[in-house]
Design a protein around this motif. Structure first.
Motif, mmCIF file in Angstrom:
data_model
loop_
_atom_site.group_PDB
_atom_site.id
_atom_site.type_symbol
_atom_site.label_atom_id
_atom_site.label_comp_id
_atom_site.label_asym_id
_atom_site.label_seq_id
_atom_site.Cartn_x
_atom_site.Cartn_y
_atom_site.Cartn_z
ATOM 1 N N THR A 102 -0.820 3.477 -1.989
ATOM 2 C CA THR A 102 -1.204 2.083 -2.141
ATOM 3 C C THR A 102 -0.043 1.286 -2.716
ATOM 4 N N CYS A 103 -0.085 0.034 -2.506
ATOM 5 C CA CYS A 103 0.962 -0.849 -2.996
ATOM 6 C C CYS A 103 0.488 -1.462 -4.315
ATOM 7 N N GLU A 147 2.019 -2.863 -6.734
ATOM 8 C CA GLU A 147 2.590 -4.161 -7.089
ATOM 9 C C GLU A 147 1.809 -5.314 -6.447
ATOM 10 N N LEU A 182 10.158 0.011 -8.968
ATOM 11 C CA LEU A 182 10.037 0.452 -7.585
ATOM 12 C C LEU A 182 11.412 0.830 -7.024
ATOM 13 N N TYR A 216 7.740 4.710 3.448
ATOM 14 C CA TYR A 216 6.665 3.890 2.875
ATOM 15 C C TYR A 216 7.164 3.157 1.632
ATOM 16 N N ARG A 233 7.280 -0.780 1.080
ATOM 17 C CA ARG A 233 6.666 -1.398 -0.090
ATOM 18 C C ARG A 233 7.645 -2.373 -0.745
ATOM 19 N N VAL A 279 7.010 -6.289 -1.389
ATOM 20 C CA VAL A 279 6.997 -6.845 -2.749
ATOM 21 C C VAL A 279 8.069 -7.920 -2.903
#
Length: 125
Positions: A2-3, A5, A63, A79, A83, A87
């Motif tokens: 999952t993201c 952020e 990140l 991935y 992400r 972001v």
């Protein structure tokens, strides 16, 4: 995967905008379960656009560090990079939102000044 952020940013923006959508809040909190610490937690709890910008920047640093430490052959590597792109795009959107808000504020100040020029108020002595 999952993201975190993005979900934390959504919660922070809901705080700033006063959004009362319980379903959206609960969904975001579920996505963040077990990950509410550090910049992610601060971002989710932000109450100002300045706070969002500051905590989003800190989350981006984390990140980027995670990506730097990841093995490029790992299935999750692409991935993580995706992400990062998402972001960074969100960071630019928040910057635009802040800029637009500042423009509205400046415009209101100009409108106020114009009204006083057009309709001067006599000093009460």
């Amino acid at each position: 995967m999952t993201c975190h952020e993005i979900e934390a940013l959504r919660l922070g923006l809901m705080n700033v905008l006063g959004t009362e959508d319980r379903s959206a809040r609960e969904h975001a909190k579920t996505e963040l379960e077990g990950h509410l610490d550090g910049p992610i937690e601060a971002l989710a709890e932000a109450e100002t656009l300045a706070g969002i910008e500051r905590h989003l920047d800190a989350a981006l640093v984390e990140l980027e560090e995670e990506i730097a430490a990841a093995d490029a052959d790992d299935d999750e590597y692409d991935y993580l990079r995706g992400r990062l792109v998402a972001v960074r795009d969100a960071e630019r959107a928040v910057g635009r939102l802040t800029g637009q808000g500042e423009d509205v504020l400046a415009g209101l100040g100009e409108a106020h000044d114009l009204l006083h020029e057009a309709f001067p108020v006599e000093d009460e002595a």
